[in-house]
Design a protein around this motif. Structure first.
Motif, PDB file in Angstrom:
ATOM      1  N   LEU A  15       0.829  -1.206   0.000  1.00 52.31           N
ATOM      2  CA  LEU A  15       0.000   0.000   0.000  1.00 52.31           C
ATOM      3  C   LEU A  15       0.864   1.256   0.000  1.00 52.31           C
ATOM      4  N   TRP A  16       1.943   1.267   0.765  1.00 50.73           N
ATOM      5  CA  TRP A  16       2.820   2.431   0.774  1.00 50.73           C
ATOM      6  C   TRP A  16       3.525   2.610  -0.561  1.00 50.73           C
ATOM      7  N   TYR A  17       3.983   1.506  -1.160  1.00 47.56           N
ATOM      8  CA  TYR A  17       4.616   1.610  -2.478  1.00 47.56           C
ATOM      9  C   TYR A  17       3.621   2.089  -3.526  1.00 47.56           C
ATOM     10  N   LEU A  18       2.385   1.624  -3.444  1.00 45.48           N
ATOM     11  CA  LEU A  18       1.364   2.087  -4.385  1.00 45.48           C
ATOM     12  C   LEU A  18       1.127   3.588  -4.243  1.00 45.48           C
ATOM     13  N   LEU A  19       1.057   4.061  -3.016  1.00 45.63           N
ATOM     14  CA  LEU A  19       0.830   5.490  -2.795  1.00 45.63           C
ATOM     15  C   LEU A  19       1.992   6.319  -3.322  1.00 45.63           C
ATOM     16  N   LEU A  20       3.214   5.902  -3.030  1.00 49.12           N
ATOM     17  CA  LEU A  20       4.382   6.685  -3.448  1.00 49.12           C
ATOM     18  C   LEU A  20       4.537   6.685  -4.963  1.00 49.12           C
ATOM     19  N   THR A  21       4.378   5.535  -5.593  1.00 51.13           N
ATOM     20  CA  THR A  21       4.515   5.490  -7.053  1.00 51.13           C
ATOM     21  C   THR A  21       3.398   6.261  -7.742  1.00 51.13           C
ATOM     22  N   SER A  22       2.214   6.282  -7.150  1.00 56.18           N
ATOM     23  CA  SER A  22       1.117   7.057  -7.738  1.00 56.18           C
ATOM     24  C   SER A  22       1.422   8.548  -7.683  1.00 56.18           C
ATOM     25  N   LEU A  23       1.946   9.019  -6.548  1.00 58.60           N
ATOM     26  CA  LEU A  23       2.309  10.432  -6.434  1.00 58.60           C
ATOM     27  C   LEU A  23       3.417  10.798  -7.419  1.00 58.60           C
ATOM     28  N   LEU A  24       4.397   9.927  -7.577  1.00 62.40           N
ATOM     29  CA  LEU A  24       5.474  10.198  -8.525  1.00 62.40           C
ATOM     30  C   LEU A  24       4.956  10.186  -9.960  1.00 62.40           C
ATOM     31  N   SER A  25       3.993   9.332 -10.247  1.00 59.64           N
ATOM     32  CA  SER A  25       3.418   9.293 -11.593  1.00 59.64           C
ATOM     33  C   SER A  25       2.672  10.585 -11.908  1.00 59.64           C
ATOM     34  N   VAL A  26       1.949  11.112 -10.913  1.00 55.83           N
ATOM     35  CA  VAL A  26       1.248  12.391 -11.117  1.00 55.83           C
ATOM     36  C   VAL A  26       2.265  13.504 -11.350  1.00 55.83           C
ATOM     37  N   LEU A  27       3.341  13.509 -10.570  1.00 54.52           N
ATOM     38  CA  LEU A  27       4.384  14.525 -10.754  1.00 54.52           C
ATOM     39  C   LEU A  27       5.023  14.410 -12.134  1.00 54.52           C
ATOM     40  N   GLN A  28       5.290  13.188 -12.572  1.00 52.80           N
ATOM     41  CA  GLN A  28       5.869  12.988 -13.898  1.00 52.80           C
ATOM     42  C   GLN A  28       4.923  13.477 -14.985  1.00 52.80           C
TER      43      GLN A  28
END
Length: 323
Positions: free
Chosen positions: A271-284
Motif C-alpha cells: 500500500l505504501w509503495y502504491l501510494l508513493l509510485t502514484s504520487l510520482l506518476s502524477v508529478l511525472q
C-alpha cells in the motif's frame, strides 16, 4: 413465376435508387466493435472478482493491516526509503551528467572509458552490485593511496568503512548513473544539430547554448525516461533489505518475522509503495505536460471524450458536419 422474375429487377432498382436520393440526409452510424465490449465485460467481471476476494477472504487480515500501516517501525522504514531514493537519484544524475558529457566528448579515450563504465554497470544486476559493495572488506581489507609499486601515502581499513546503508547508497548511485547517462545522452542527441549551429551563429557561449537552447528541447525526451527510472529506483530500494537495511520492506520483514503475520505486513508495504509510485506518476505527468506544451497535438481527444464516445453499447447517431 416469369412475372416475378421480370418484376424483381425493377423493384430492386427502386429500392437502391430511393436511398441514393436521400444520401445527404442519411445519419452516420458508429462502427460496431463487439469484441471490445466482450473484453470490457470480461475485465469488469475479473475486477469484481478481485474486489470480492479482497473483501471476503479473512486471510488478508485487514485489521492487522490497519494496526501496522502507521506504526513507528513502518514509518521509520518509509523515511529511510524516501531518503535513500532521493539521495541516490540526485547523486546518480550528477554522476550520470558527467558520464554523458564524456560519451559526447571528442576525445576517443574518454568516450571509451565512459562506454566501458556504462556497459559494465548495466550488465551487472543491482543486487550483485549491492552485495559486492557490502562485502568490499572481503576483497580489499585495506585501501591505500600512493604511487603504484611505490610508497603509500594514505591507507584505511575497510572493515568498518562502509556501513550497510553506505554500501546501498554507493551501489545504487553507480547503477542509476549508468542509466541516467544514457537518458541524458539520448535527450541531447534528439535535439537537431541546426539548433546549436544557429545559437553559435548568434554568438552564444556553449554553456548558454546548452542551458537556453539544447536543454529545454531535450527535456521532453529526458523527463519520461527519468520518471520511469525514479519509480523503478523507489522500488529497487527494497533490495537493501537483503543486507539488513531497515527500509520499508526491511522493517516489514522484521515485524513479520516476529509475529508471523506475513501477508498483512506485505500488504502494508504494498500500500505504501502504491501510494508513493502514484504520487510520482502524477508529478511525472505534470512535468511532461509542462515541457511538451509546444509539441502536444491540439486535436488529441481527452480521456473523458474518449470514454463518452465509447460508452454507448448500441451504435449512436452522429450529427452531420453541416448541422
Amino acid at each position: 413465376m416469369p412475372l416475378l422474375t421480370a418484376a424483381t429487377p425493377s423493384v430492386r432498382r427502386r429500392e437502391v435508387a430511393a436511398p441514393a436520393d436521400d444520401l445527404g440526409q442519411a445519419a452516420l452510424v458508429g462502427r460496431r466493435r463487439p469484441l471490445q465490449w466482450v473484453v470490457a465485460i470480461a475485465g469488469v467481471v475479473v475486477l469484481a472478482m478481485l474486489v470480492n476476494t479482497l473483501l471476503t477472504n479473512p486471510r488478508f487480515e485487514w485489521q492487522v493491516v490497519g494496526d501496522y500501516l502507521f506504526s513507528n517501525a513502518i514509518l521509520r522504514g518509509l523515511v529511510l526509503t524516501l531518503w535513500l531514493t532521493a539521495a541516490v537519484m540526485v547523486s546518480g544524475y550528477l554522476l550520470g551528467i558527467a558520464v554523458a558529457a564524456l560519451r559526447l566528448s571528442d576525445n576517443a579515450v574518454l568516450r571509451s572509458v565512459s562506454f566501458g563504465f556504462v556497459w559494465f554497470v548495466r550488465s551487472v544486476p543491482p543486487l550483485v552490485q549491492l552485495l559486492f559493495w557490502f562485502e568490499l572488506a572481503s576483497l580489499y581489507p585495506r585501501l591505500s593511496l600512493g604511487i603504484p609499486f611505490g610508497p603509500e601515502f594514505v591507507s584505511v581499513q575497510t572493515a568498518h568503512l562502509l556501513s550497510a546503508v553506505a554500501a546501498a547508497y554507493v551501489a545504487l548511485t553507480i547503477d542509476v548513473a549508468a542509466f541516467a547517462s544514457e537518458i541524458i545522452r539520448g535527450g541531447i542527441l534528439s535535439v537537431d544539430r541546426g539548433q546549436t549551429e544557429a545559437a553559435d551563429s548568434l554568438g552564444l557561449s556553449r554553456a548558454r547554448t546548452f542551458r537556453r537552447v539544447v536543454l529545454p528541447q531535450a527535456m521532453p525526451a529526458i523527463i519520461p525516461a527519468s520518471g520511469n527510472l525514479l519509480i523503478g529506483m523507489l522500488k529497487a530500494t527494497s533490495l537493501v533489505s537483503v543486507i539488513a537495511v531497515q527500509d520499508l520492506l526491511g522493517a516489514t520483514e522484521l515485524i513479520y518475522n516476529d509475529n508471523f503475520k506475513v501477508i498483512p505486513l506485505l500488504i502494508v508495504a504494498t500500500l505504501w509503495y502504491l501510494l508513493l509510485t502514484s504520487l510520482l506518476s502524477v508529478l511525472q505527468f505534470g512535468l511532461e505536460r509542462r515541457f511538451s506544451r509546444g509539441t502536444r497535438r491540439a486535436d488529441r481527444p481527452s480521456l473523458p471524450a474518449v470514454w463518452r464516445s465509447n460508452l454507448p453499447v448500441f451504435p449512436h447517431r452522429r450529427p452531420r458536419a453541416g448541422r
